[in-house]
Design a protein around this motif. Structure first.
Motif, PDB file in Angstrom:
ATOM      1  N   VAL A 124     -38.796 -32.892 -48.431  1.00  0.00           N
ATOM      2  CA  VAL A 124     -38.763 -33.780 -49.700  1.00  0.00           C
ATOM      3  C   VAL A 124     -39.800 -34.739 -49.527  1.00  0.00           C
ATOM      4  CG1 VAL A 124     -37.464 -35.757 -50.418  1.00  0.00           C
ATOM      5  CG2 VAL A 124     -36.182 -33.887 -49.684  1.00  0.00           C
ATOM      6  N   ASP A 125     -40.177 -35.164 -48.283  1.00  0.00           N
ATOM      7  CA  ASP A 125     -41.386 -36.071 -48.322  1.00  0.00           C
ATOM      8  C   ASP A 125     -42.635 -35.439 -48.654  1.00  0.00           C
ATOM      9  OD1 ASP A 125     -39.753 -37.841 -47.408  1.00  0.00           O
ATOM     10  OD2 ASP A 125     -39.927 -37.513 -45.195  1.00  0.00           O
ATOM     11  N   THR A 144     -31.534 -32.420 -55.244  1.00  0.00           N
ATOM     12  CA  THR A 144     -32.968 -32.318 -54.958  1.00  0.00           C
ATOM     13  C   THR A 144     -33.857 -31.566 -55.846  1.00  0.00           C
ATOM     14  OG1 THR A 144     -32.402 -32.424 -52.668  1.00  0.00           O
ATOM     15  CG2 THR A 144     -34.492 -31.320 -52.915  1.00  0.00           C
ATOM     16  N   TYR A 169     -30.914 -27.693 -47.739  1.00  0.00           N
ATOM     17  CA  TYR A 169     -29.407 -28.264 -48.054  1.00  0.00           C
ATOM     18  C   TYR A 169     -28.261 -27.262 -48.481  1.00  0.00           C
ATOM     19  CZ  TYR A 169     -31.271 -32.713 -48.030  1.00  0.00           C
ATOM     20  OH  TYR A 169     -31.965 -34.044 -47.882  1.00  0.00           O
ATOM     21  N   GLU A 208     -31.438 -31.663 -41.040  1.00  0.00           N
ATOM     22  CA  GLU A 208     -31.387 -32.610 -41.972  1.00  0.00           C
ATOM     23  C   GLU A 208     -32.755 -33.096 -41.921  1.00  0.00           C
ATOM     24  OE1 GLU A 208     -29.354 -34.021 -43.862  1.00  0.00           O
ATOM     25  OE2 GLU A 208     -27.306 -33.641 -43.358  1.00  0.00           O
ATOM     26  N   GLU A 209     -33.499 -33.240 -40.806  1.00  0.00           N
ATOM     27  CA  GLU A 209     -34.760 -33.552 -40.568  1.00  0.00           C
ATOM     28  C   GLU A 209     -35.797 -32.626 -41.098  1.00  0.00           C
ATOM     29  OE1 GLU A 209     -35.786 -33.767 -36.319  1.00  0.00           O
ATOM     30  OE2 GLU A 209     -34.289 -35.309 -36.052  1.00  0.00           O
ATOM     31  N   GLN A 236     -35.454 -33.346 -45.202  1.00  0.00           N
ATOM     32  CA  GLN A 236     -36.033 -34.572 -45.651  1.00  0.00           C
ATOM     33  C   GLN A 236     -37.628 -34.551 -45.336  1.00  0.00           C
ATOM     34  OE1 GLN A 236     -34.753 -37.487 -46.617  1.00  0.00           O
ATOM     35  NE2 GLN A 236     -36.558 -37.764 -47.144  1.00  0.00           N
ATOM     36  N   LYS A 237     -38.237 -33.621 -44.564  1.00  0.00           N
ATOM     37  CA  LYS A 237     -39.617 -33.237 -44.371  1.00  0.00           C
ATOM     38  C   LYS A 237     -40.166 -32.701 -45.421  1.00  0.00           C
ATOM     39  CE  LYS A 237     -42.981 -30.676 -41.536  1.00  0.00           C
ATOM     40  NZ  LYS A 237     -43.118 -29.629 -42.600  1.00  0.00           N
ATOM     41  N   TYR A 267     -39.836 -29.604 -53.184  1.00  0.00           N
ATOM     42  CA  TYR A 267     -38.017 -29.605 -53.280  1.00  0.00           C
ATOM     43  C   TYR A 267     -37.475 -28.469 -53.084  1.00  0.00           C
ATOM     44  CZ  TYR A 267     -39.567 -34.386 -54.836  1.00  0.00           C
ATOM     45  OH  TYR A 267     -40.198 -35.485 -54.912  1.00  0.00           O
ATOM     46  N   ALA A 316     -36.667 -27.621 -49.619  1.00  0.00           N
ATOM     47  CA  ALA A 316     -35.668 -28.722 -49.188  1.00  0.00           C
ATOM     48  C   ALA A 316     -34.133 -28.078 -49.763  1.00  0.00           C
ATOM     49  CB  ALA A 316     -36.080 -30.051 -49.872  1.00  0.00           C
ATOM     50  N   ARG A 346     -26.310 -31.934 -52.678  1.00  0.00           N
ATOM     51  CA  ARG A 346     -27.623 -32.334 -52.387  1.00  0.00           C
ATOM     52  C   ARG A 346     -28.617 -31.494 -52.750  1.00  0.00           C
ATOM     53  NH1 ARG A 346     -28.432 -35.362 -46.885  1.00  0.00           N
ATOM     54  NH2 ARG A 346     -27.081 -33.578 -45.911  1.00  0.00           N
TER      55      ARG A 346
END
Length: 340
Positions: free
Chosen positions: A101-102, A126, A113, A94-95, A98-99, A106, A109, A122
């Motif tokens: 995505v930030d 995304t 997922y 998950e981390e 999200q990293k 994409y 990410a 998700r």
């Protein structure tokens, strides 16, 4: 002891799978570009490192627990350890997602997922957020069986033909018409818009039908005819009449139409006509004389059977204080008559 063995076995299996995965990645060189393979390998190594780090951490924790003499029962401890292990791995995934995505990465990410977290929704969302509409559409359609989201993504990707096919299956006729307009296929667009009009008419939604004619098909005459039909057939009569008048922008033509339509209005619909006249009275000073005179006729005709209709006089004489007193005297006299 059982927990320690579980970790050791899991670690050995992980190493074997990692080696096989790396071999598989290198095998992709035969049908993918070098940098694409390198990117995949890099992503895998990061994930493998995270998993390895989590397992080593749990192994050290188990050793500490053993040395301190804190022992749990064999079966229950193994179950707890398995859950703890996979929860921590999932948390790391998950981390990582999200990293990415930030960092606006994409694609990576989405891979995390879908491939690691087994969360196709998700992953698709995304991809959509990242502007990878075609890729997102495929996931929505193939993995999630969500034609609506897939059609929306194809539309965003300007893949209008694919979107049209899906919207047809979903029976979203107006949307089909809109997309035919996008590809300049006016004939098919109007065919689908007409289906929408027919559906509205069958459900007595005449105003909505008129809006399709006016806004989508750009045929204001047809829009007026459908509103007139609604008025005459008493299908949402007031709104049809109100919209019919609202679509006549020339004041002189509107005045003539108010007079002509009133002559054709049956007695049982004159109260509705009177209600519509209130709006036309306020619209333009040039209409006030005509609308006031017609209002007087309707009120005079209905006052014997519906005495409360005299209250409508104030709407056509907003600044006349005398008429308000006359209305009050009329109502008082009427009440006395009934009491006697």
């Amino acid at each position: 002891m059982n927990r320690q063995k579980f970790i050791d076995k899991f670690l050995r299996c992980l190493l074997i799978l990692a080696v096989l995965k790396i071999i598989g990645i290198f095998a992709q060189l035969f049908h993918q570009s070098f940098w694409s393979v390198v990117g995949t390998l890099f992503l895998f190594l990061i994930i493998a490192f995270i998993v390895f780090f989590v397992i080593i951490g749990l192994k050290d924790k188990e050793k500490d627990a053993k040395n301190s003499g804190r022992k749990a029962s064999g079966g229950g401890g193994t179950f707890y350890l398995e859950n703890s292990l996979f929860d921590r791995i999932r948390s790391k995934y998950e981390e990582l997602a999200q990293k990415y995505v930030d960092e606006k990465d994409y694609l990576k990410a989405a891979k995390v997922y879908m491939n690691l977290l087994q969360d196709n929704y998700r992953g698709a969302k995304t991809l959509e957020d990242g502007g990878f509409y075609n890729e997102a559409a495929v996931i929505y359609l193939k993995k999630l069986k969500n034609k609506s989201e897939a059609a929306s993504c194809y539309e965003k990707a300007k893949q209008y033909r694919k979107a049209i096919d899906l919207y047809k299956e979903l029976e979203q006729k107006e949307k089909v018409g809109d997309l035919y307009i996008e590809i300049h296929d006016i004939k098919n667009a109007h065919a689908y818009y007409q289906m929408v009009v027919d559906d509205y008419v069958n459900n007595n939604q005449m105003v909505k039908a008129s809006l399709i004619y006016r806004k989508k098909m750009e045929t204001p005459e047809a829009a007026q005819q459908i509103l007139l039909k609604g008025w005459e057939e008493n299908k949402d009569a007031f709104n049809c009449l109100n919209n019919y008048f609202a679509n006549i922008f020339d004041v002189k033509k509107l005045e003539n139409e108010i007079q002509n339509l009133y002559k054709k209005t049956p007695s049982d619909k004159k109260n509705i006509y009177l209600e519509a006249l209130k709006y036309e009275f306020k619209k333009d000073e040039k209409l006030q004389s005509t609308t006031r005179n017609i209002a007087y006729e309707i009120i005079a005709e209905k006052v014997n059977t519906h005495s409360e209709i005299v209250n409508e006089l104030k709407h056509f004489n907003p600044k006349d204080e005398i008429i308000l007193k006359d209305i009050s005297r009329f109502k008082t006299g009427r009440n006395k008559m009934f009491r006697n």
